[in-house]
Structures are given as C-alpha cells and as structure tokens.
Enzyme design. Structure first.
Site, PDB file in Angstrom:
ATOM      1  N   HIS A 189      -5.415  -3.430  -2.161  1.00 20.99           N
ATOM      2  CA  HIS A 189      -5.339  -2.487  -3.500  1.00 20.99           C
ATOM      3  C   HIS A 189      -5.637  -3.591  -4.540  1.00 20.99           C
ATOM      4  O   HIS A 189      -4.818  -2.386  -5.211  1.00 20.99           O
ATOM      5  CB  HIS A 189      -3.984  -1.768  -2.695  1.00 20.99           C
ATOM      6  N   SER A 236       0.867  -1.416   0.336  1.00 22.27           N
ATOM      7  CA  SER A 236      -0.147  -0.231   0.234  1.00 22.27           C
ATOM      8  C   SER A 236       0.967   1.054   0.111  1.00 22.27           C
ATOM      9  O   SER A 236       0.408   2.208  -0.862  1.00 22.27           O
ATOM     10  CB  SER A 236      -1.337   0.073   1.595  1.00 22.27           C
ATOM     11  N   LYS A 240     -12.072   0.327  -0.834  1.00 21.29           N
ATOM     12  CA  LYS A 240     -11.134   1.262  -2.015  1.00 21.29           C
ATOM     13  C   LYS A 240     -11.625   1.162  -3.380  1.00 21.29           C
ATOM     14  O   LYS A 240     -12.479   2.013  -3.111  1.00 21.29           O
ATOM     15  CB  LYS A 240     -10.149   0.670  -1.902  1.00 21.29           C
TER      16      LYS A 240
END
Length: 391
Positions: free
Chosen positions: A206, A178, A237
């Site tokens: 992610h 990340s 996300k």
C-alpha cells in the site's frame, strides 16, 4: 458429528460475519455502477487511478498483439518471457536493488518468500497487525512464529534478545498497515535488525507508487531503502494492474527462484499484465505521477481531518487508507448498506480481517476523487453515524 456446511453458513449470518459478492460495472474509477446506480467508490486500492489510464491500456493491448494472451508455463519451464525480464529489471531500478522477482499476487509472494527464507530451527518475528498473507507465509515456513504487539519496538527488542542464536531470524512487517492506514517505524526496525543480525522484509503493497518523493514507497519516505533486505510490493494497487514483486539482492532473488514454491509451481503472469506494470512505473516516474501523488495526499488529509472533526476515530491513519471505527459487526454492515443507498460504496471490515470489537468502515482515497464527492461522503457518514449512535 460433522458440522453441516449450511449450519456453518447460518452461524456466520447470525454473527454478522457472512460475506457475499457485490458486482460493480465499469472500470475501477472514482465512480462505478453498483446495484443499478452510480455511486462514489471509496473502497478501491486503485490509489493513483491508473487502472483505466490510457497509457496502461495501450501497453496491454500492444503486448497482446505481439505476445498473445498467456505465458504458457511456469517461469522455470518455458514461462519466462522477455517481458518478465524487462519488468524485473525495471523494478530493480525503481527500488534501487540488485534484482527483483515477479510473483502472481501479493498473497503468492508472501506465502512463497517467507518459507523460502526460514524454516525449522529459524525464527520469524511478525507485527500482530500484518496482512493475512504474511501470517500464512509464517505458518507455512514451520519456523518459530513470534508475533510482537503492533509497532512496539521495545517488545520486539525483548523478543529478539530472547531468541538470539536460534538460527536465522527474519523480521517482517507491513510498510503501510492495510486496515489502519498507519506506518511501520522502519528506522527503528532497521536499527534492531542490525543489532541482532536479522533479515528485514517489508511488505509495501500500500506504499508502492504512493509514498516517498518519487513514489518508491515507505522505505523511501523514511530514507532507509538501502537497509531493508527484501522490499515486497504489489502491481495491483497504486500501479493499477495485477501481480506482485520482491526487490532484493541478487543472492536473495536467486534463492527465491530455487525455493519459493508459489513461484516455482505457478504459470507466470501474462504479457498484458507485465506490459501494463512497466507502463505504470514509467507513469509514476513522470510529472503526471508526481502530481497524482500530491493530489492523493491532499485529498486523504482533507478527508481524514473532516472525519475526525465529525467525531470519528480514524485509528491513527497517516495515509490514503482512512478507517472510521464502528465497533461491532452488525452496525458496521448496517452503516455500509446505508451509505450505499446514499450513493457511497464503502466496505465494512469485520473479523477475521480485524479483531472483534474493532469493526470499521475502511475508506480508501484515489487521486481521481472529486473533493465535492468526498465532502458529501463525510456529510453522509456523519449523519448516519449519529443516527446509529456511533458518533
């Protein structure tokens, strides 16, 4: 003598490590209002721009009208609603596993899953750059906690050989790291887990919705999804909502239901969140989702290449997370303030999030960014970087 809280805060200020909250107005789009002015948002994880997508908002509103605002209890009491079951079934199909389980956040997932799988007498192997929630999950497990150098498969193999026979062995890694934006070598990790009889858990917070031909994440990109024992990811996300999940075998999910404390002892996610997540998965599977992924990949590549041409070290980024190395904390935060003044909201990242001496600007791209805004951002970063002696 007990340290005073005021003194501790002052020490953080002197070290350039003091943090404060900055409020933004409006939705998490490519532009927001911060400190009274419109700025280009370059630090949100809303990668596909779904946080304010009409289909997700519509699904959330309809769920509230039908089911209300809250779930009322933990999942094992009365808090398992039909929306939870429907989302978990959809997630399992999305990830190609027997089952899935929803958690209240990525932090809750990792801090619950790892201690449910390993304990005293077991060993957990964790990449040194793994997310803090993985680190805390490892510490909470009370298993032997072994950290291997970032993406160093030779070092990991030596450690696996050294600890062979020491109970259950779990390898855990981020799929996309990340803070650096690089990828874990999943095929090599799969080979090692097979060779040494370990379990492999991948935190793909992610990568979910972004990587792979159909947005299934880093495991799909490397074509190893069937060989990963636990695929964890978030709903907050690229999927534009909130919460997290793990996709695994039915047996593993059954164990987590019985042993993961963050699952057992938390009021479950509310209806609006669950419905929005299902809508997001449908959108990822649609032609629109495919187009958004392609646009995001193109923008990330252009932005990363432009920063490198301007002289920035992007730290091996391969994804929509594009760091620009600064070094020390104070210039990183000065850089952040200067960019905000010029209309670009980018966060400086400091210890303990990253090691000392590797402070950076962590830029994150969205599919909804205009290329002209990204070009202006690079120009501003290049100019300020030269003034601060960084490039």
């Amino acid at each position: 003598m007990t340290r005073s809280i005021a003194g501790e805060l002052q020490q953080l200020r002197e070290q350039g490590l003091y943090r404060s909250l900055r409020t933004v107005a409006g939705s998490q789009g490519s532009r927001v209002v911060a400190e009274g002015r419109e700025v280009v948002l370059l630090c949100s994880n809303n990668y596909l721009g779904l946080a304010d997508h009409p289909s997700l908002k519509r699904a959330a509103v309809e769920a509230v009208e039908r089911y209300g605002t809250g779930s009322g209890a933990s999942r094992l009491v009365s808090g398992t609603m039909e929306l939870h079951a429907a989302l978990e079934e959809r997630l399992a199909r999305f990830k190609g596993t027997d089952a899935a389980l929803v958690f209240n956040s990525g932090y809750a997932a990792n801090s619950g899953i790892i201690p449910a799988l390993v304990g005293r007498g077991d060993v957990v192997f964790s990449d040194r750059l793994n997310h803090a929630s993985i680190v805390d999950g490892c510490l909470l497990s009370r298993a032997r906690f072994v950290r291997y150098p970032h993406n160093d498969m030779n070092a990991l193999e030596r450690l696996l050989a050294e600890h062979r026979g020491a109970g259950r062995m779990l390898i855990v890694t981020d799929g996309v790291f990340s803070m650096d934006g690089d990828l874990a070598p999943l095929p090599a990790l799969v080979a090692l887990k097979r060779q040494y009889g370990a379990l492999l858990m991948v935190d793909d917070a992610h990568g979910t919705g972004v990587l792979g031909e159909s947005g299934r994440g880093s495991a799909e990109q490397f074509e190893v999804a069937a060989d990963i024992d636990l695929q964890m990811g978030t709903l907050g996300k690229a999927l534009g909502g909130f919460g997290a999940y793990v996709a695994a075998s039915a047996e593993v999910v059954e164990l987590l239901i019985n042993r993961a404390r963050s699952f057992i002892f938390s009021t479950s996610l509310p209806p609006a969140v669950l419905a929005a997540a299902r809508a997001a998965l449908d959108l990822v599977d649609s032609p629109e989702g495919k187009a958004l992924r392609r646009r995001l990949a193109r923008s990330a590549a252009l932005f990363r290449d432009a920063l490198q041409e301007a002289g920035f070290d992007t730290m091996g980024s391969e994804t929509q997370i594009v760091p620009a190395l600064v070094g020390e904390a104070e210039p990183a935060m000065t850089f952040t303030r200067r960019l905000l003044e010029e209309g670009f909201y980018v966060q400086g990242i400091r210890p303990p999030t990253v090691p000392a001496g590797t402070c950076r600007l962590r830029c994150t791209l969205m599919a909804t960014h205009d290329e002209s805004d990204l070009e202006r951002a690079v120009a501003a970063m290049a100019r300020i970087g030269k003034e601060l002696g960084i490039v």
